[in-house]
Structure formats: C-alpha cells, structure tokens
Design an enzyme around this catalytic site. Structure first.
Site, PDB file in Angstrom:
ATOM      1  N   GLU A  37      83.741-122.355 -12.792  1.00 50.47           N
ATOM      2  CA  GLU A  37      83.645-123.372 -11.749  1.00 50.47           C
ATOM      3  C   GLU A  37      82.172-123.458 -11.349  1.00 50.47           C
ATOM      4  O   GLU A  37      81.562-122.430 -11.054  1.00 50.47           O
ATOM      5  CB  GLU A  37      84.492-122.964 -10.535  1.00 50.47           C
ATOM      6  CG  GLU A  37      84.459-124.045  -9.478  1.00 50.47           C
ATOM      7  CD  GLU A  37      85.299-123.743  -8.243  1.00 50.47           C
ATOM      8  OE1 GLU A  37      86.010-122.721  -8.222  1.00 50.47           O
ATOM      9  OE2 GLU A  37      85.209-124.557  -7.310  1.00 50.47           O
ATOM     10  N   ARG A 263      89.369-107.600 -14.728  1.00 55.10           N
ATOM     11  CA  ARG A 263      88.013-108.051 -14.485  1.00 55.10           C
ATOM     12  C   ARG A 263      87.055-106.863 -14.464  1.00 55.10           C
ATOM     13  O   ARG A 263      87.460-105.728 -14.284  1.00 55.10           O
ATOM     14  CB  ARG A 263      87.926-108.840 -13.186  1.00 55.10           C
ATOM     15  CG  ARG A 263      88.235-108.018 -11.942  1.00 55.10           C
ATOM     16  CD  ARG A 263      88.435-108.896 -10.718  1.00 55.10           C
ATOM     17  NE  ARG A 263      87.270-109.703 -10.430  1.00 55.10           N
ATOM     18  CZ  ARG A 263      87.285-111.035 -10.402  1.00 55.10           C
ATOM     19  NH1 ARG A 263      88.379-111.700 -10.662  1.00 55.10           N
ATOM     20  NH2 ARG A 263      86.191-111.699 -10.106  1.00 55.10           N
ATOM     21  N   LYS A 273      81.531-114.623  -5.833  1.00 48.78           N
ATOM     22  CA  LYS A 273      80.525-115.668  -5.654  1.00 48.78           C
ATOM     23  C   LYS A 273      80.304-115.979  -4.184  1.00 48.78           C
ATOM     24  O   LYS A 273      79.188-116.315  -3.783  1.00 48.78           O
ATOM     25  CB  LYS A 273      80.932-116.930  -6.419  1.00 48.78           C
ATOM     26  CG  LYS A 273      80.526-116.838  -7.893  1.00 48.78           C
ATOM     27  CD  LYS A 273      80.696-118.146  -8.610  1.00 48.78           C
ATOM     28  CE  LYS A 273      82.104-118.255  -9.125  1.00 48.78           C
ATOM     29  NZ  LYS A 273      82.299-119.423 -10.012  1.00 48.78           N
TER      30      LYS A 273
HETATM   31  P1  ATP Z   1      85.136-116.007  -7.562  1.00 50.84           P
HETATM   32  O1  ATP Z   1      84.765-114.613  -7.955  1.00 50.84           O
HETATM   33  O2  ATP Z   1      84.138-116.589  -6.638  1.00 50.84           O
HETATM   34  O3  ATP Z   1      86.566-116.155  -7.156  1.00 50.84           O
HETATM   35  P2  ATP Z   1      85.390-116.630 -10.334  1.00 50.84           P
HETATM   36  O4  ATP Z   1      84.698-115.385 -10.668  1.00 50.84           O
HETATM   37  O5  ATP Z   1      86.841-116.765 -10.597  1.00 50.84           O
HETATM   38  O6  ATP Z   1      85.055-116.949  -8.840  1.00 50.84           O
HETATM   39  P3  ATP Z   1      84.979-118.751 -12.210  1.00 50.84           P
HETATM   40  O7  ATP Z   1      83.824-119.660 -12.349  1.00 50.84           O
HETATM   41  O8  ATP Z   1      86.296-119.376 -11.959  1.00 50.84           O
HETATM   42  O9  ATP Z   1      84.601-117.798 -11.025  1.00 50.84           O
HETATM   43  O10 ATP Z   1      85.059-117.782 -13.441  1.00 50.84           O
HETATM   44  C1  ATP Z   1      84.999-118.245 -14.775  1.00 50.84           C
HETATM   45  C2  ATP Z   1      85.652-117.265 -15.675  1.00 50.84           C
HETATM   46  O11 ATP Z   1      85.026-115.994 -15.575  1.00 50.84           O
HETATM   47  C3  ATP Z   1      87.113-117.061 -15.315  1.00 50.84           C
HETATM   48  O12 ATP Z   1      87.869-117.147 -16.505  1.00 50.84           O
HETATM   49  C4  ATP Z   1      87.162-115.694 -14.728  1.00 50.84           C
HETATM   50  O13 ATP Z   1      88.377-115.074 -15.026  1.00 50.84           O
HETATM   51  C5  ATP Z   1      85.991-114.991 -15.392  1.00 50.84           C
HETATM   52  N1  ATP Z   1      85.471-113.936 -14.527  1.00 50.84           N
HETATM   53  C6  ATP Z   1      85.002-114.069 -13.283  1.00 50.84           C
HETATM   54  N2  ATP Z   1      84.659-112.882 -12.765  1.00 50.84           N
HETATM   55  C7  ATP Z   1      84.914-111.944 -13.705  1.00 50.84           C
HETATM   56  C8  ATP Z   1      84.780-110.521 -13.776  1.00 50.84           C
HETATM   57  N3  ATP Z   1      84.301-109.810 -12.758  1.00 50.84           N
HETATM   58  N4  ATP Z   1      85.145-109.911 -14.921  1.00 50.84           N
HETATM   59  C9  ATP Z   1      85.620-110.623 -15.945  1.00 50.84           C
HETATM   60  N5  ATP Z   1      85.769-111.951 -15.946  1.00 50.84           N
HETATM   61  C10 ATP Z   1      85.435-112.627 -14.848  1.00 50.84           C
END
Ligand code: ATP
Ligand code: MG
Length: 565
Positions: A37, A263, A273
């Site tokens: 996003e 994650r 974020k």
């Molecule tokens: P927020 O942490 O602010 O809720 P988000 O991390 O979900 O946002 P996105 O832009 O939706 O942000 O993430 C894009 C992709 O990265 C998604 O598929 C998410 O699952 C993956 N992602 C985000 N954070 C992690 C993490 N800490 N480890 C592994 N994958 C991640």
C-alpha cells in the site's frame, strides 16, 4: 518443466508450490505478487515479502507482479509509489511490464459489486461505522442482522448506483456482503465491501467517491491478474475464508489461493508504518531515509547492501510461527558482504596529534598499503607518511589500565604499513590538563612494520599524515531503540524507548588522502573501526560526510555478554 529442475522445497510455501507443479495445478504456472500500500516507505519486513515473492517466481520459472494496493486515498501518495518502485529495484528485483494498481480495477471491481447485488449477495447498509461495529457481536456472541439486510435487489441496485454517482455523504452508507452474522469468524459477519469517501485519489482523481475495502479488492485483484499463490502475513489467516468467498462468488477469470507466513519482527526495531510515520512527522529522525530507520531507503543511505539484505532474508527463512529475529543477524550479514568488497582505508575519527621528533622535517614517504586482504585483486595504494601524524585519541592512555596494549608513555607500538614508534613525551594544555600532543620517536629500521632485531610490539595502530589528511564529518549510528521490543515495558509507548545516543556526529575527523574523490554511496572499511559509506544527501566535494554502516564487531553484543551473570 519438471519439479526436479527447480529449487529445493526448503520451506512450506515451496513445498506447496512443488506439490502444485507436480499435480499440474494452474497449468504449471506460478504467479505471485508483491502488493504494497503506497502509504509509507518500504522497510526490512517488506524486504522479506519481496524476496519471498520475487524469489519464488524466479526459482519456479514464474513471474511476480508489483501491484500497488491503492484503495485508500486519504493515506496514499505518489512519493510513496516512487520510493517503493526504487526500493524494489534496488533490492535487485524486476517486475518487467507487470506494474499494476488496484485503482486500475476500480471499474471492474464495481461491476463485481453489481454482480453481488444482483445475486442477492450484497446489500446497501445505512448503519454508521459505529453501529456496524455494535451489530457485529463478539467472539462469544453472534452478531445481529442489520435492519437494511433484506432490502430488495432493486432498491440495493438503485442505492449502490447512486452511491457511486456521489449522491450521499461520507460514512452514510456502505455496501456489505450478505454472508452470516452468526459466523464464528467475525470477518464473515457481513463485511463492508465499499465505503463512501469524497476524496481525490492520486491516480483516479475525482472519478470515484466509492472506495473498495482490502478484503474485497485484494482477492479480486489477485484473480484478475491470474495470481496463483497469494502470499501474505499470518494476521490474514482468519480472512482466508472471506478471500475464498469473494473469489467463488464473483465471476472472476482465475482462482487464486492465499497462503500465510509469519511476518518478520526484528529486535530494537519498530516496523509498523504508523509508528515509522510518527517518527518522521515528529522529527524524531531526519526523515524516511534517516540511516537509523529500518526502511530500505534508510538502510541504503547507511550503506547496507542489497546482497546483504537478500542474504539476511534467506537466512531467517519462512515459517508460520512468529519470532523475534536478532538485529545482530542483519548486521552480521552486512559485515559478511562488505568484508569481501569494501576497500580498506585509514581514518582517524578523534584525532590526537603526534610529532615524530627524529623524522626529517619536510620529508614525505609513500608507503604501500593493501586495499583488501580478503581480495588480492583489489591491489594496493600509496599512503603518505610524514613527521606529523594523527592517531586515534582512544589509542593512547597516559596511565594504561591492565590489558590496554596500545600507546602509552615509554611504550612502543607499530603504525600500520609504516614504522614502530615510541612515546617519549606527553604535551598537555596547561589550563585544562588535556593531552594535546605526543612527541614520539620512530625507528627507521622498522619500515614495513618489522624490527630486524626481532623485538615485538603488542599493538598496530592506524594513522594519517597530518599534512595530507582530508577533514571529514563522520556520523556514528547505534540502535534507534534501547529495548529489544520497543514499548514492551512501557504500555506500548515505543517512543519512551528511543535511544538518545543513536547518533553521534564527529565533525573533526581526518582521513587518508585517497578518499578525496570518494563519491556518494562509495563504501570502505576504516581499519579497526568499521564499515563506512559516503552519505548520499549531505556529502559535498571538499566537505565529505561519512556514515558508519556497521562496526567491525558487535560492540553491543559484547557488552551484553559481559553483563550476563
Ligand atoms: P502496516 O504494517 O502499516 O499495517 P503493511 O506492513 O501491511 O502495513 P503493506 O504495504 O500492506 O504494509 O505490505 C505489503 C506486503 O508486505 C504485504 O503482503 C505484507 O504482508 C508484507 N509485509 C509487511 N510487513 C511485513 C513484515 N514485517 N514481514 C513480512 N512481510 C511483511
Ligand atoms: Mg497491509
């Protein structure tokens, strides 16, 4: 393609894909996607997802799409879109011509909404967001049907069309799926599919005032792109039935499946974020690319390399159980990569002047120094040596404690690539008592660092020639937080655990002259100190700024080890 031609199935997702390929599922295709996003910069957690999705595609002869999940105009910006694309490329991955935006599907998604309405599977609901929450029930109590749940198809069509036409204010109505208000899975209790938001979108402008929710847009976008394996983090596990419901109940061209993995959590780091945005907006860091930030932009500026980050993502593996990865592992991967690639140089961070009283005035020697002992192909360079030098202030003690083997009054040490020197006299500022200069002698017979009489010294120090050295600013970084899980002991107040000493600026450093032409992004090992790179923002010709990427050894781990009972 046969499964024997592809990478070994080293994690559960690989096992699933290998099995799917064996069964000729999806006609043997593997299509993944990375769906950020655009509401912030990418961080090291995203890198795990990028390496996984692009890595799987590469290993199984598939493709990986880059798709921006741009369904919430209030938080999204073009700046983020551009930074994300730059970061994915920098990490070493390529989406070729497969750059997509969920907003490109708004019309198609709307058509699916009409389809659900016509099928009696979606309805327009006039409850406020608060009321929707109250009607939803809890984990132990079933929800209550919305009073608008049984509107006729005709009325729903009329209202949904008018929602799109902009006739209703924000928050006044939603489109909801008609599933099951008594489902044990709260996500299935008539989830909201569309909300009204009279807000300009960075790509579609004012064309829409109706924006789809993640749980609706995501599975349908996957299906539109023919994604075979839609990989997301564990918190979406409970959404998977809803994902499947969307794909099954809309007339989509393909049948994607969702798989969840744990994650990345990293010690001494925040990755939400929302929290990163707070650090930036409250100016607790210098920006998204502050070298202390866990963002890819910050890590790049700090001197972390794509290879080190990819290697880190490989080492941490992919599983289903949450854990906390030690930041020291990431630093280890950075050192491991730079050790082989970074040229060695000498730089004095906190200079102490040394005069060699028996060295001829005006004489300069060019001494040969090895550029990288790990990589002979990097060759050698000349380093000037003269009567006045700078040594590291920390390498001298007037009263050396036990086990301090470096320079002290009357003691002899080796200067790297040069001579043995011996401290004969200590000059102090009469007012403050501070040591301002050392008077030393050098032994001309020890050129190259060895004494013909076989006598030994216990330390080899780095140095620069005072006449030839270039001045520089050096920024030393340490962990941004003092606690392994920031906020853990302070009720979630992560800012309470910010490390006040995370940045130390040294403005009077002296570096060997070979660094005169170092360009932004160039990286070096400063002997005995660590890895450093030229700052890409603040460095200027004649006024270089270096960032410490990582120390040579993990000082923190050592201190902590020492503190253990
Ligand atoms: P927020 O942490 O602010 O809720 P988000 O991390 O979900 O946002 P996105 O832009 O939706 O942000 O993430 C894009 C992709 O990265 C998604 O598929 C998410 O699952 C993956 N992602 C985000 N954070 C992690 C993490 N800490 N480890 C592994 N994958 C991640
Ligand atoms: Mg998300």
């Amino acid at each position: 393609m046969t499964t024997s031609e592809v990478a070994p199935a080293t994690n559960f997702i690989r096992q699933i894909i290998a099995e799917d390929l064996k069964n000729r599922k999806n006609d043997g295709r593997v299509i993944t996607r990375f769906p950020p996003e655009p509401n912030g910069y990418l961080h090291i957690g995203h890198a795990k997802s990028i390496c996984l999705n692009f890595g799987l595609a590469a290993d199984y002869h598939g493709v990986c799409n880059l798709r921006f999940d741009d369904t919430n105009p209030s938080k999204e910006e073009q700046e983020y879109v551009e930074s994300i694309m730059a970061d994915v490329r920098w990490l070493g991955f390529d989406w070729d011509d497969r750059l997509f935006f969920a907003s490109d599907y708004f019309e198609q998604l709307y058509q699916y909404g009409l389809h659900l309405v016509n099928a009696g599977q979606a309805y327009v609901c006039d409850l406020s967001a608060e009321e929707v929450r109250a009607y939803r029930g809890t984990l132990t109590e079933p929800g209550q049907d919305s009073p608008y749940r049984n509107r006729s198809v005709a009325e729903n069509l009329d209202l949904f069309t008018r929602m799109r036409a902009g006739e209703f204010p924000d928050g006044s109505r939603t489109l909801r799926a008609k599933i099951d208000m008594a489902s044990p899975n709260l996500n299935m209790r008539d989830p909201v599919l569309y909300r009204i938001k009279h807000e300009s979108h960075q790509r579609t402008g004012d064309a829409w005032c109706l924006y789809p929710m993640y749980d609706y847009a995501h599975p349908l976008s996957d299906a539109l792109e023919g994604i075979t394996h839609s990989i997301c983090t564990m918190e979406y596990e409970d959404h998977r039935v809803l994902y499947d419901w969307m794909v099954e109940n809309c007339p989509v061209p393909s049948r994607p499946h969702q798989y969840e993995f744990a994650r990345l959590n990293l010690s001494y780091t925040v990755m939400s974020k929302r929290k990163l945005l707070q650090l930036v907006h409250e100016k607790l860091v210098a920006g998204w690319d502050d070298p202390r930030m866990p963002t890819l932009a910050g890590m790049r500026r700090r001197g972390y390399t794509p290879a080190a980050i990819r290697n880190f993502c490989e080492r941490i593996g992919v599983g289903k159980r949450e854990n906390l990865v030690d930041l020291a592992l990431l630093e280890f991967c950075v050192r491991e990569d730079l050790n082989f690639r970074a040229p060695r140089v000498m730089g004095v961070l906190k200079p102490l002047k040394v005069v060699l009283i028996n060295y001829p005035e005006g004489q300069v020697e060019e001494l040969e120094a090895v550029n990288n002992p790990e990589d002979p192909a990097q060759g050698t360079r000349k380093v000037p040596f003269s009567r006045e030098l700078y040594l590291e202030r920390e390498d001298f003690r007037e009263e050396p404690p036990r086990k301090f083997f470096r320079l002290a009054p009357g003691r002899e040490v080796r200067l790297r690539y040069a001579y043995f020197i011996k401290c004969e006299e200590v000059i102090k500022d009469p007012a403050t008592g501070e040591v301002v200069e050392l008077r030393c002698t050098y032994d001309p017979d020890t050129r190259g660092g060895y004494a013909p009489d076989g006598r030994r010294v216990k330390a080899t120090l780095h140095w620069v020639s005072a006449l030839h050295a270039i001045p520089a600013e050096v920024r030393l970084y340490d962990r941004l937080f003092t606690k392994p899980v920031p906020g853990e002991d302070s009720g979630g107040d992560f800012k309470a655990d910010l490390h006040s000493g995370s940045l130390e600026v040294l403005s009077d450093c002296r570096l060997e002259p070979s660094l005169k032409n170092a360009a932004p992004g160039d990286f070096f090992q400063f002997e005995r100190q660590g890895y450093f790179c030229v700052d890409s923002e603040d460095s200027a010709p004649g006024a270089p700024v270096f960032n410490r990427t990582v120390t040579l050894k993990d000082a923190w781990a050592k201190i902590q080890q020492a503190q253990k009972p």
